[in-house]
Design an enzyme around this catalytic site. Structure first.
Site, PDB file in Angstrom:
ATOM      1  CG  HIS A  47      -1.938  -1.058   1.216  1.00 39.98           C
ATOM      2  ND1 HIS A  47      -3.001  -1.053   2.088  1.00 39.98           N
ATOM      3  CD2 HIS A  47      -2.104  -2.157   0.445  1.00 39.98           C
ATOM      4  CE1 HIS A  47      -3.764  -2.100   1.854  1.00 39.98           C
ATOM      5  NE2 HIS A  47      -3.229  -2.795   0.862  1.00 39.98           N
ATOM      6  CD  GLU A  49      -1.997   4.057   3.116  1.00 41.99           C
ATOM      7  OE1 GLU A  49      -1.679   3.478   2.055  1.00 41.99           O
ATOM      8  OE2 GLU A  49      -3.149   4.015   3.590  1.00 41.99           O
ATOM      9  CB  CYS A  77      -6.500  -0.739   5.391  1.00 46.26           C
ATOM     10  SG  CYS A  77      -4.778  -1.253   5.235  1.00 46.26           S
ATOM     11  CB  CYS A  80      -1.934   1.489   6.218  1.00 42.85           C
ATOM     12  SG  CYS A  80      -1.567   0.662   4.651  1.00 42.85           S
TER      13      CYS A  80
END
Length: 143
Positions: A47, A49, A77, A80
């Site tokens: 992801h 992040e 999410c 993260c």
């Protein structure tokens, strides 16, 4: 946040969910930036992040990132959000909420949980409309 949106648009062009992240240091200096990459890397943890945290950690030579601010186009999410807490990020700026999997206030609130040993200041709604429109158009094209 404008740079994070540019990164999100680049992710969309690559067929990734359009999420971009920019991490700045205490003085506002750019530490790292990333766009979503799970599909192209075959890595469910890629992801935006997480990729931004990894790069900043490498640059600084430290897994702790105190005093930093993460700008992200979509609410992180649970994975993260947990990584942000472990990295000791100080501030999180979110464009659009994620009512299905958001873990920074929408579904869960991991980053401000009293049960954890670090909490993150959160600002939401920065360029929200731009991010929401990008996400909506991306998913309309995929359906």
């Amino acid at each position: 946040m404008r740079r994070a949106l540019e990164l999100a648009r680049a992710a969309a062009r690559d067929g990734e969910v359009p999420v971009g992240a920019v991490l700045t240091g205490p003085e506002g200096t750019l530490l790292s930036e990333a766009s979503n990459g799970p599909i192209r890397s075959n890595d469910p943890t890629a992801h935006a992040e997480i990729l931004a945290l990894r790069e900043a950690g490498r640059r600084l030579g430290n897994y702790r990132l105190p005093g930093t601010t993460l700008y992200v186009t979509l609410e992180p999410c649970a994975m993260c959000a947990g990584a942000l807490v472990h990295a000791r990020v100080a501030r999180l700026v979110i464009a659009a909420p994620d009512p299905k999997t958001g873990a920074c206030g929408s579904v869960f609130d991991i980053v401000r949980s009293e049960r954890l040993n670090h909490r993150i200041a959160v600002t939401t709604g920065v360029l929200e409309r731009d991010s929401a429109e990008l996400l909506k158009s991306f998913f309309v094209e995929r359906r």
